[in-house]
Every structure is written in structure tokens, then in C-alpha cells.
Write a protein that holds these residues in place. Sequence first.
Motif, PDB file in Angstrom:
ATOM      1  N   ALA A 316     -22.047  64.017 -25.538  1.00  0.00           N
ATOM      2  CA  ALA A 316     -22.218  63.990 -26.607  1.00  0.00           C
ATOM      3  C   ALA A 316     -22.441  64.363 -27.206  1.00  0.00           C
ATOM      4  N   LYS A 317     -22.309  63.836 -28.693  1.00  0.00           N
ATOM      5  CA  LYS A 317     -22.300  65.204 -30.335  1.00  0.00           C
ATOM      6  C   LYS A 317     -23.262  65.286 -30.921  1.00  0.00           C
ATOM      7  N   ASN A 318     -24.191  64.731 -30.620  1.00  0.00           N
ATOM      8  CA  ASN A 318     -25.833  64.661 -30.533  1.00  0.00           C
ATOM      9  C   ASN A 318     -26.721  63.435 -30.505  1.00  0.00           C
ATOM     10  N   ILE A 319     -27.949  63.534 -31.619  1.00  0.00           N
ATOM     11  CA  ILE A 319     -29.548  63.104 -30.068  1.00  0.00           C
ATOM     12  C   ILE A 319     -29.544  61.807 -30.336  1.00  0.00           C
ATOM     13  N   ALA A 320     -28.280  61.538 -31.237  1.00  0.00           N
ATOM     14  CA  ALA A 320     -28.058  59.759 -31.441  1.00  0.00           C
ATOM     15  C   ALA A 320     -27.368  59.083 -30.707  1.00  0.00           C
ATOM     16  N   GLU A 321     -26.403  60.261 -30.425  1.00  0.00           N
ATOM     17  CA  GLU A 321     -25.797  59.237 -29.134  1.00  0.00           C
ATOM     18  C   GLU A 321     -26.293  59.723 -28.023  1.00  0.00           C
ATOM     19  N   LEU A 322     -26.623  60.607 -27.467  1.00  0.00           N
ATOM     20  CA  LEU A 322     -28.205  60.944 -26.481  1.00  0.00           C
ATOM     21  C   LEU A 322     -28.818  59.541 -26.326  1.00  0.00           C
ATOM     22  N   LEU A 323     -29.545  59.159 -27.490  1.00  0.00           N
ATOM     23  CA  LEU A 323     -30.163  57.530 -27.541  1.00  0.00           C
ATOM     24  C   LEU A 323     -29.578  56.695 -26.983  1.00  0.00           C
ATOM     25  N   GLU A 324     -28.474  56.273 -27.682  1.00  0.00           N
ATOM     26  CA  GLU A 324     -27.164  55.758 -27.763  1.00  0.00           C
ATOM     27  C   GLU A 324     -27.187  55.144 -25.899  1.00  0.00           C
ATOM     28  N   LEU A 325     -26.988  56.558 -25.308  1.00  0.00           N
ATOM     29  CA  LEU A 325     -26.793  56.424 -23.909  1.00  0.00           C
ATOM     30  C   LEU A 325     -27.619  55.564 -23.503  1.00  0.00           C
ATOM     31  N   PHE A 326     -29.541  56.260 -23.523  1.00  0.00           N
ATOM     32  CA  PHE A 326     -30.225  56.354 -23.242  1.00  0.00           C
ATOM     33  C   PHE A 326     -30.944  54.381 -23.281  1.00  0.00           C
ATOM     34  N   HIS A 327     -30.057  53.689 -24.498  1.00  0.00           N
ATOM     35  CA  HIS A 327     -30.993  51.963 -24.572  1.00  0.00           C
ATOM     36  C   HIS A 327     -29.606  51.906 -23.228  1.00  0.00           C
ATOM     37  N   GLN A 328     -28.300  52.246 -23.476  1.00  0.00           N
ATOM     38  CA  GLN A 328     -27.200  51.866 -22.726  1.00  0.00           C
ATOM     39  C   GLN A 328     -27.767  51.666 -21.231  1.00  0.00           C
ATOM     40  N   ARG A 329     -27.995  52.751 -20.897  1.00  0.00           N
ATOM     41  CA  ARG A 329     -28.689  52.517 -19.308  1.00  0.00           C
ATOM     42  C   ARG A 329     -29.537  52.120 -18.885  1.00  0.00           C
ATOM     43  N   GLU A 330     -30.887  51.745 -19.615  1.00  0.00           N
ATOM     44  CA  GLU A 330     -31.869  51.074 -19.681  1.00  0.00           C
ATOM     45  C   GLU A 330     -31.412  49.736 -19.839  1.00  0.00           C
ATOM     46  N   SER A 331     -30.551  48.931 -20.210  1.00  0.00           N
ATOM     47  CA  SER A 331     -29.492  48.134 -20.883  1.00  0.00           C
ATOM     48  C   SER A 331     -28.903  47.139 -18.863  1.00  0.00           C
ATOM     49  N   GLN A 332     -28.458  48.367 -18.138  1.00  0.00           N
ATOM     50  CA  GLN A 332     -27.420  48.083 -17.445  1.00  0.00           C
ATOM     51  C   GLN A 332     -28.418  48.333 -16.082  1.00  0.00           C
ATOM     52  N   ILE A 333     -29.517  49.127 -16.047  1.00  0.00           N
ATOM     53  CA  ILE A 333     -30.439  48.446 -14.788  1.00  0.00           C
ATOM     54  C   ILE A 333     -31.139  47.534 -14.691  1.00  0.00           C
ATOM     55  N   ASN A 334     -31.645  46.852 -16.096  1.00  0.00           N
ATOM     56  CA  ASN A 334     -32.197  46.361 -16.306  1.00  0.00           C
ATOM     57  C   ASN A 334     -31.311  44.856 -15.794  1.00  0.00           C
ATOM     58  N   ALA A 335     -29.896  44.975 -16.588  1.00  0.00           N
ATOM     59  CA  ALA A 335     -28.285  43.647 -15.930  1.00  0.00           C
ATOM     60  C   ALA A 335     -29.060  43.426 -14.235  1.00  0.00           C
ATOM     61  N   MET A 336     -28.766  44.750 -13.918  1.00  0.00           N
ATOM     62  CA  MET A 336     -28.848  45.019 -12.116  1.00  0.00           C
ATOM     63  C   MET A 336     -29.744  44.695 -11.614  1.00  0.00           C
ATOM     64  N   GLU A 337     -31.319  44.932 -12.428  1.00  0.00           N
ATOM     65  CA  GLU A 337     -32.483  44.153 -11.893  1.00  0.00           C
ATOM     66  C   GLU A 337     -32.296  42.752 -11.935  1.00  0.00           C
ATOM     67  N   ASP A 338     -31.430  42.185 -12.765  1.00  0.00           N
ATOM     68  CA  ASP A 338     -31.507  40.686 -13.106  1.00  0.00           C
ATOM     69  C   ASP A 338     -30.780  40.221 -11.929  1.00  0.00           C
ATOM     70  N   LEU A 339     -29.871  40.941 -11.749  1.00  0.00           N
ATOM     71  CA  LEU A 339     -28.673  40.825 -10.285  1.00  0.00           C
ATOM     72  C   LEU A 339     -29.417  40.279  -9.237  1.00  0.00           C
TER      73      LEU A 339
END
Length: 564
Positions: A316-339
Motif C-alpha cells: 500500500a502507498k498510504n493509510i487510505a489504501e490500507l483502510l480500503e483493504l480493511f473494508h474489502q476484507r470485511e466485505s469478503q469475509i461477510n460474503a463467505m459467511e453469507d455463502l
Amino acid sequence: MLTELYIQNYLFVPEERIVFGPGMTVLSGETGAGKSILVGAIALIFGDNFSALEPFNESLPIYLEATFDISHNSEVQSFLEEQGHKLNSEITLAREIKPAGKSTYFLNGRKVTASFLRELKPLMIDFHHQLDQQRLLSNTYQLQLLDLYAQNSSLKTEYAQTYHSVKSALKELEKLKEEEEKNRQLKELYQYQFNELEKANLKIGEDEELQKEFELLSNAQELIETASTAYFTLYEREDSIHSLLAYVINNLSNYISIYPRIAPILNNLKECLEQISSSASDLNDISQSISLNPQRLQEIQLRLDEINSLLYKHHAKNIAELLELFHQRESQINAMEDLSASIIALENSVQQDYEKLKELGSKLTESRQKAAYSLAIELQENIRLLSIPDALFKINIDKKTTQHILPEQYLSLCSEEGEDNCQFLFSANRGSELKPLSAVASGGELSRILLAIKKVLSERMEEKLIILDEIDAGIGGKTADYVAQFIYQLAQHHRIICITHLAQIAAIANQHLALQKVPGKHKNIIRIIPLEPQQRKQEIARMLAGDISEISLKHAEELITKYK
């Protein structure tokens, strides 16, 4: 069902239009008169190509057309509606065959495909011929006949729909489980990354603020010393800049009255003195306010190391990109739990549908077992009337499944037809063991069994055109009378075209067509003649005796009267 047939330029027929009435139409004529032409024409209209395609005039196309009344056939109506065709009580089917051999098919004047007509054919026509007899040897066809007798149509439809629903759901479940398995390791990684970033509790711009604070604390000692030195130089020491400038201002003030140009200079210097005084004060404040905090410096260093480590690890270039990754992983984990939740819900749904499927299958089995006993008795009685006096007939129903079985195993054993195997068993001779039809029935016996089946099932079948092509082969005497009676009963529910050499069968007809071969200019021509009552009596007399005599005419009249 069939109301009219038009034949143009086909084989030995230049042009004929035949109108059919209700009940049974019989076709008769001398051997070689071309009685199968009508049957061949109908088969060609429905896309068959086994019939001869020879035109009467080779330079012109063959044109064949048949009109059907479908008002009493719900299966045909449903099929046409599903295919997007407007429903009428009558439909006209046609086929044109060019001299080069290319065919064009029509339904009510609109072009259709050959495959469409082939699908339509079994809903409208029942050909009683050798191929039909071979079909009777199939256990699947035997089961269909039993279901027709048991009137299991709606139950079978519901079973088939549930069967395909369970089958489709199991495929979807397998797909979801494969996806879940693929996601298993990925989920562990995503969960680790999510937890790591959540624990870090990052805020946008935090690294920039910490870097500024780090630089300040790292240079605090030097900054304090520099500010103190500057304060001392400007204000505190004996020859400070402030003192020297005050001295200069004081001396110049003595000459302002004699030299006015000194006044603006003096004002500027006084302003400078005030600025030096203010700056010295600020410098003193700086040296007093900045504190040395090694512990805070260490905390900042650790925090920046943590942030930089995360930036490096996740590219990541900055904290903004890290936070974007954080929210992306949250969505992916939720999707897997939904699965996972979807899998559980689908498993429950499959189990419910599976229980329903087994219940429907058991109802089908019960209905078939009851019907098998009754149908076997009726068929045995009717087969015995057709000169097989010692015939025995039995229908076996065997379940393919056991009570406790997984859905996947159940579907592999069953089909949309249900859980049962059906087998027709037959014995023609006293003392002979009952065996499957395919093992013991001759062609003649199969023909009679099939006729008995159609007689028994005639009231339960959708109204069709039944074509009996020389069903009388090899029979005579009393058997011929019974065959005639069977066909007569069939004709009460269906329209029948029967090609026959037997006078007993011809005598029951509602309409009698005679085919005659006459010489033409270049080739023989076949004429299809609707017989009037007297002509019909003469034709039946010919069929009885080979020639027409007073005795044969009297016998013919007796036969005709018998079935009125």
C-alpha cells in the motif's frame, strides 16, 4: 382428429383430396394398389423420411397437407401454446418437397421446423405398426402405459417437477460447497489480515502527523539550545542586539530636531527594536515549552514502524489504501459467511423437497401397484379373446430404492418417472412360466397384446388419430371378429385409419375408401374412391370371396348390419 388430407404429385397420385368423417376409415384394395400411400403421406407431413419421396411428375414439387381437429386434445393445445402458436380448434400441417429434395414445413401457413413436427407427432398420432410393437418391449413404455391406466398424470407431473428441483438444488449445493472449500484457506488469510488491520486502528493522515511529531521530538534538544542561544544573543547578554540597537536609537534621537531626515529612520529602528523584543520573547517561550520526551519518541517510532510494516506487507502507498483493504476484507469475509449461511439454507430446502419427493414417489408406487393388478386382469381377458385362450398376463412393480438413502443416491437410482421398475410378464401357453414380453412374445402375439392395451386404455387416452396398418396379418375366423370388435370400441373414442384385407374389419368402418390402380398416359395412377353403400357392400363381398356373387353380397350385408 384428422378431417382432411390433400395429396399432390406424390408417387402414383397426381392429386387427391380426402375428407374424413368421425370414427373409423378403412382402406382396402387389391394387393399392390398402394394402400400405404395415405399412411406414408401422413408420416411425411410429420417429418419422417423413411417413406418413398418419388414425385408423380419429377419436374414438380410434392405437396402434402393434413387438417386436424384438436379441440379434444389438451396435450396438443398445451404444446402449441408453449411454442407460441395461436390456438384454434383446427390446425393445418403441410410439407412441400422440391424436386431437388429440399423440404419446407408449415403450420397454418407459417413455416416451422421438422423437429417441431416430430415433437408434435406422438401427441396427435398413434401408429400401430412393428416399431410400436418393439416399443412395447421397453420397461419405460410399459410404465407409461400403466400410469395412463392409473391416471397418474398430475401425480407424475408433480413428482417430475420435484425430482428436477431436488436435482438442480443438489447441483447448486455441490457448486457452493466447492466454492466454500476453495474459500476455506483464503478466508483464514482474509480473517488474519482483517484482524491485523482492525487491531491497528488506523486513521487517515495519522502517519503524517506522527512523522511531524517524530521530527520535532528528535530535534528537541538542538531546537531548545538554538532558541536559548538566539534569545541570549538578541536580548540577554550585555552587548545583545537589543541593547546595541537601543543605544543607536538613543543617540540618533539627539539629532532629530536639527536633521529631520533622521525621523523616518528612527521610526524604522524603533519598529525593529520592538520586533526583536517580541521575537526574543517568543524564542524564550519556545525554549521553555519544548520538553524532552524519550518515551513518547519511542512510542511514535514503534507506531510508525507498525504502519510502515503494514504498508510494505500489503503493498500500500498510504493509510487510505490500507483502510480500503480493511473494508474489502470485511466485505469478503461477510460474503463467505453469507455463502455458508446459503449452504445451510439450501441443505434444509433440499431435505424438505427430498422428503416431499419420497412421499410423492411412495404415492406413485402405491397407485401403480393397485393399477397393475387391475390392468393385468383386463389385459389377460382381452388377450384371450384374440385367439390366445391360455394367455396369462402379470405386471410386476419393483421399487429401486430403500427407505434410508441419501438424496444423491436416490436420484442416481430413480428418474423423473419415479422410483419403480415396471415389467410386463406374459405366457401364451398353458403350463408355461410367466416371462418378460421381450423373452417370449412373438410378433403376432405382440400385435394382439398391443391392440388389447389400446382397447383397454382408449377412454383414458387423449383423442388421437390411430393408424392400424394391416393389423389383420395372420388372423381370421373368430379372431377376426374379436379384432373387429376391439377396433370398433377404439373408434368410439378416437379417429382411426385402418388398412385391412379382412371383411370383418372393413364392415365396422364409418367410412370406406377403396384404392384402385388405373393406367395413365405415362404411368399408372392410383385413385382413392369413397365408397357409397352399394359400392361398399360389393367391396366387402370381394374381400370375403375374392369375387362378387349373390352369396358373398348377402354375407357382406350381414356383416355390415351386424355392427350397426
